[in-house]
Design a protein around this motif. Structure first.
Motif, PDB file in Angstrom:
ATOM      1  N   ARG A 105       0.854  -1.178   0.000  1.00 33.21           N
ATOM      2  CA  ARG A 105       0.000   0.000   0.000  1.00 33.21           C
ATOM      3  C   ARG A 105       0.892   1.230   0.000  1.00 33.21           C
ATOM      4  NH1 ARG A 105      -4.300   2.023   4.676  1.00 33.21           N
ATOM      5  NH2 ARG A 105      -4.816   3.998   3.673  1.00 33.21           N
ATOM      6  N   PHE A 106       0.594   2.173  -0.867  1.00 30.12           N
ATOM      7  CA  PHE A 106       1.353   3.420  -0.922  1.00 30.12           C
ATOM      8  C   PHE A 106       0.746   4.389   0.082  1.00 30.12           C
ATOM      9  CE2 PHE A 106       1.527   1.590  -5.261  1.00 30.12           C
ATOM     10  CZ  PHE A 106       2.876   1.292  -5.284  1.00 30.12           C
TER      11      PHE A 106
ATOM     12  N   ARG B 287       8.566  -2.473   4.795  1.00 29.20           N
ATOM     13  CA  ARG B 287       8.022  -1.122   4.851  1.00 29.20           C
ATOM     14  C   ARG B 287       9.133  -0.160   4.453  1.00 29.20           C
ATOM     15  NH1 ARG B 287       7.262  -1.229  11.316  1.00 29.20           N
ATOM     16  NH2 ARG B 287       9.434  -0.997  11.965  1.00 29.20           N
ATOM     17  N   ALA B 288       8.723   1.059   4.130  1.00 27.25           N
ATOM     18  CA  ALA B 288       9.691   2.081   3.747  1.00 27.25           C
ATOM     19  C   ALA B 288       9.286   3.400   4.362  1.00 27.25           C
ATOM     20  CB  ALA B 288       9.773   2.193   2.225  1.00 27.25           C
ATOM     21  N   LEU B 289      10.290   4.180   4.760  1.00 27.51           N
ATOM     22  CA  LEU B 289      10.049   5.466   5.403  1.00 27.51           C
ATOM     23  C   LEU B 289      10.946   6.534   4.782  1.00 27.51           C
ATOM     24  CD1 LEU B 289      10.462   3.063   7.853  1.00 27.51           C
ATOM     25  CD2 LEU B 289       9.223   4.830   9.092  1.00 27.51           C
ATOM     26  N   VAL B 290      10.481   7.764   4.844  1.00 29.60           N
ATOM     27  CA  VAL B 290      11.280   8.925   4.473  1.00 29.60           C
ATOM     28  C   VAL B 290      11.169   9.933   5.613  1.00 29.60           C
ATOM     29  CG1 VAL B 290      11.512  10.893   2.915  1.00 29.60           C
ATOM     30  CG2 VAL B 290      11.066   8.611   1.979  1.00 29.60           C
TER      31      VAL B 290
ATOM     32  N   LYS C 282       3.635   0.692   3.095  1.00 29.21           N
ATOM     33  CA  LYS C 282       3.265  -0.174   4.199  1.00 29.21           C
ATOM     34  C   LYS C 282       2.421  -1.339   3.713  1.00 29.21           C
ATOM     35  CE  LYS C 282      -0.731   2.611   5.747  1.00 29.21           C
ATOM     36  NZ  LYS C 282      -1.269   3.387   6.889  1.00 29.21           N
ATOM     37  N   GLU C 283       2.096  -2.250   4.662  1.00 32.16           N
ATOM     38  CA  GLU C 283       1.353  -3.463   4.310  1.00 32.16           C
ATOM     39  C   GLU C 283       2.011  -4.132   3.105  1.00 32.16           C
ATOM     40  OE1 GLU C 283      -2.800  -2.560   3.896  1.00 32.16           O
ATOM     41  OE2 GLU C 283      -2.881  -1.472   5.785  1.00 32.16           O
TER      42      GLU C 283
END
Length: 276
Positions: free
Chosen positions: A233-234, A259-262, A269-270
């Protein structure tokens, strides 16, 4: 005008053909480096499963021309993506891509439309099925149509097994557009401003490819063969030039959660890699 009953009958069929040039260009578009020989050199080339979004790709500009899908591009957001591959993708193939509208989910303030695209080779082999879910603001109250699925993948909890900081190039969106995803949101400053962004954003598919490549390199020794599916999910956009923090965690024998974070904000996520 948005007309779900009409849109549910919409289909697009078009031929596709690709070779190792297209595969290498895709890998470069998701941040692979010259030293990543298994992604960029034809002598050692492997194909990341997320490449399946490229052959037979239907630009969003074509989708909005479908009967019953008359919307403003500024009202559309790429919300989810799923990719299922049937064995390792070859470095070259040709066949037919068939896209259909699988589901429309009423979300009250808007609606989610899921497009399913199946790649079939000339000899009848199914290479992959991709599903793109878009959210359209302002068209709620349309009711559910088709195969609406409510189940959501698990989210990461606890410590990650992999954590990598991945810088992106300021030119990454411009480069990724060469794969066929020419949505002007990723190049046109005026449209980006109308959509509420300070400047053109990175393609969600480029972010997903970057995350998947990083996890395959970090946890699967650069071998994509065990991967049968990818979904995510974006949550928030990535701006070209930002650094993406990629995290992943083994959930069980056949799943890796991602997951990815900035700057501490979740952008992906998901997200799940499903293994054979």
């Amino acid at each position: 005008m948005f007309e779900p009953d009409v849109l549910m009958d919409a289909q697009i069929e078009r031929p596709f053909a690709y070779d190792d040039h297209a595969v290498r260009l895709y890998h470069l578009g998701i941040g692979a480096k010259a030293t990543d020989l298994h992604w960029v050199w034809e002598e050692r080339l492997r194909v990341l499963p997320t490449f399946a979004v490229v052959p037979g790709f239907v630009p969003i500009e074509d989708c909005v021309q479908l009967p019953g899908f008359g919307i403003d591009l500024a009202a559309l957001v790429h919300e989810r993506q799923a990719i299922w591959v049937h064995g390792s993708l070859p470095t070259r193939a040709a066949g037919v891509a068939r896209m259909r509208v699988r589901a429309i989910e009423d979300r009250r303030v808007g609606a989610s439309v899921t497009f399913a695209n199946t790649l079939t080779t000339d000899d009848g082999r199914t290479l992959a099925t991709t599903e793109m879910t878009t959210f359209i603001n302002g068209v709620g109250g349309c009711g559910n149509h088709g195969d609406v699925q409510k189940a959501r993948p698990a989210r990461m909890r606890g410590d990650a097994d992999l954590r990598v900081e991945v810088p992106t190039s300021p030119d990454m969106a411009a480069l990724y557009r060469l794969n066929g995803d020419t949505n002007p949101l990723h190049i046109d400053p005026d449209l980006a401003h109308r959509a509420g962004f300070e400047r053109p954003i990175l393609h969600g598919l480029a972010s997903l490819g970057l995350v998947t490549r990083t996890v395959v390199d970090g946890l699967l020794d650069g071998d994509p063969a065990p991967v049968s599916g990818v979904q995510c999910r974006f949550a928030n956009p990535v701006l070209p030039g930002q650094t993406v923090t990629v995290e992943a965690q083994h959930a069980d024998d056949n799943q890796i959660l991602m997951r990815a974070l900035v700057d501490g904000q979740t952008v992906l996520k998901e997200a799940v890699l499903t293994l054979v």
